[in-house]
Design a protein around this motif. Structure first.
Motif, mmCIF file in Angstrom:
data_model
loop_
_atom_site.group_PDB
_atom_site.id
_atom_site.type_symbol
_atom_site.label_atom_id
_atom_site.label_comp_id
_atom_site.label_asym_id
_atom_site.label_seq_id
_atom_site.Cartn_x
_atom_site.Cartn_y
_atom_site.Cartn_z
ATOM 1 N N VAL A 171 0.854 -1.181 0.000
ATOM 2 C CA VAL A 171 0.000 0.000 0.000
ATOM 3 C C VAL A 171 0.896 1.239 0.000
ATOM 4 O O VAL A 171 1.816 1.345 0.818
ATOM 5 N N GLU A 172 0.628 2.128 -0.923
ATOM 6 C CA GLU A 172 1.401 3.363 -1.025
ATOM 7 C C GLU A 172 1.067 4.256 0.168
ATOM 8 O O GLU A 172 -0.098 4.595 0.402
ATOM 9 N N LYS A 173 2.093 4.626 0.941
ATOM 10 C CA LYS A 173 1.873 5.448 2.138
ATOM 11 C C LYS A 173 1.224 6.787 1.805
ATOM 12 O O LYS A 173 0.334 7.249 2.514
ATOM 13 N N SER A 174 1.682 7.420 0.742
ATOM 14 C CA SER A 174 1.236 8.780 0.442
ATOM 15 C C SER A 174 -0.219 8.864 -0.002
ATOM 16 O O SER A 174 -0.860 9.898 0.175
ATOM 17 N N THR A 175 -0.750 7.771 -0.584
ATOM 18 C CA THR A 175 -2.119 7.826 -1.116
ATOM 19 C C THR A 175 -3.049 6.771 -0.531
ATOM 20 O O THR A 175 -4.265 6.879 -0.687
ATOM 21 N N GLY A 176 -2.499 5.725 0.080
ATOM 22 C CA GLY A 176 -3.321 4.614 0.549
ATOM 23 C C GLY A 176 -3.719 3.668 -0.569
ATOM 24 O O GLY A 176 -4.509 2.748 -0.358
ATOM 25 N N SER A 177 -3.165 3.856 -1.767
ATOM 26 C CA SER A 177 -3.514 3.023 -2.924
ATOM 27 C C SER A 177 -2.871 1.645 -2.841
ATOM 28 O O SER A 177 -1.723 1.512 -2.416
ATOM 29 N N PHE A 178 -3.610 0.638 -3.284
ATOM 30 C CA PHE A 178 -3.086 -0.714 -3.427
ATOM 31 C C PHE A 178 -2.086 -0.697 -4.574
ATOM 32 O O PHE A 178 -2.397 -0.282 -5.686
ATOM 33 N N VAL A 179 -0.868 -1.137 -4.299
ATOM 34 C CA VAL A 179 0.211 -1.121 -5.282
ATOM 35 C C VAL A 179 0.429 -2.507 -5.874
ATOM 36 O O VAL A 179 0.796 -2.647 -7.034
ATOM 37 N N GLY A 180 0.220 -3.551 -5.061
ATOM 38 C CA GLY A 180 0.453 -4.914 -5.509
ATOM 39 C C GLY A 180 0.708 -5.828 -4.335
ATOM 40 O O GLY A 180 0.197 -5.599 -3.240
ATOM 41 N N ARG A 181 1.517 -6.859 -4.590
ATOM 42 C CA ARG A 181 1.871 -7.810 -3.541
ATOM 43 C C ARG A 181 3.344 -8.171 -3.686
ATOM 44 O O ARG A 181 3.893 -8.134 -4.783
ATOM 45 N N ALA A 182 3.952 -8.552 -2.561
ATOM 46 C CA ALA A 182 5.341 -9.019 -2.562
ATOM 47 C C ALA A 182 5.591 -9.715 -1.240
ATOM 48 O O ALA A 182 4.928 -9.440 -0.245
ATOM 49 N N GLY A 183 6.566 -10.621 -1.248
ATOM 50 C CA GLY A 183 6.938 -11.250 0.001
ATOM 51 C C GLY A 183 7.528 -12.621 -0.177
ATOM 52 O O GLY A 183 7.778 -13.075 -1.296
ATOM 53 N N PRO A 184 7.744 -13.290 0.966
ATOM 54 C CA PRO A 184 8.300 -14.638 0.939
ATOM 55 C C PRO A 184 7.255 -15.657 0.499
ATOM 56 O O PRO A 184 6.057 -15.457 0.683
ATOM 57 N N TRP A 185 7.763 -16.780 -0.023
ATOM 58 C CA TRP A 185 6.859 -17.723 -0.679
ATOM 59 C C TRP A 185 7.571 -19.056 -0.822
ATOM 60 O O TRP A 185 8.705 -19.111 -1.289
#
Length: 166
Positions: free
Chosen positions: A65-79
């Motif tokens: 989530v973009e801090k400045s707008t609260g917009s959903f940006v995508g996903r990322a992480g361990p898997w």
């Protein structure tokens, strides 16, 4: 978790509309190793898989989530789903957020998490051949091309990096 510009929080069912819009974009889906379709039903199964992965393994991709707008940006992480060739980090962003450095920012945070919190000695990323954007992200976080592997019926690049010696 937070990075300079992103909030990285667990994916939830309330992310579905944004998540589905991202995965039903055929240009986005084209670059994914795990992609099995581009319909809203496919996106539902994908979201449920990541949420279920967190329940089974204790970690998974986070919503970005973009801090400045609260917009959903995508996903990322361990898997590391069943049959995956190692502990991996992955990322997928909405096309509107490509080119802003968010994938590298999130992937670097995920990689650090794998080493610091999960105790990983090596972390990998599988990337479809021709996905030059993801190859660039992998290289920017310190991954190097190790070999090509067959995964779920596809020949893909395996990038990775090891824990720094202490």
């Amino acid at each position: 978790m937070e990075t300079e510009r992103l909030i990285m929080r667990p994916l939830t069912g309330s992310d579905f509309d944004d998540y589905a819009a991202m995965l039903t974009d055929p240009v986005v889906a084209e670059g994914l190793v795990e992609s099995s379709g581009t319909t809203p039903s496919d996106a539902w199964r994908s979201l449920a898989t990541f949420i279920g992965h967190r329940e089974i393994r204790g970690y998974s991709h986070w919503a970005l989530v973009e801090k400045s707008t609260g917009s959903f940006v995508g996903r990322a992480g361990p898997w590391q789903p069943h049959g995956f060739p190692g502990l991996g980090v992955g990322w997928c962003l909405t096309r509107a957020h490509w080119g802003k450095g968010y994938a590298t920012e999130a992937a670097a945070a995920a990689l650090a998490y794998c080493f610091a919190e999960l105790g990983a000695e090596e972390v990998i990323s599988l990337i479809r051949p021709g996905n030059t954007r993801s190859i660039s992200v992998a290289e920017r976080i310190g991954h190097r091309h190790l070999r090509d592997v067959d995964y779920r019926g596809k020949r893909v690049h395996l990038y990775g990096s090891s824990r720094s010696p202490r």
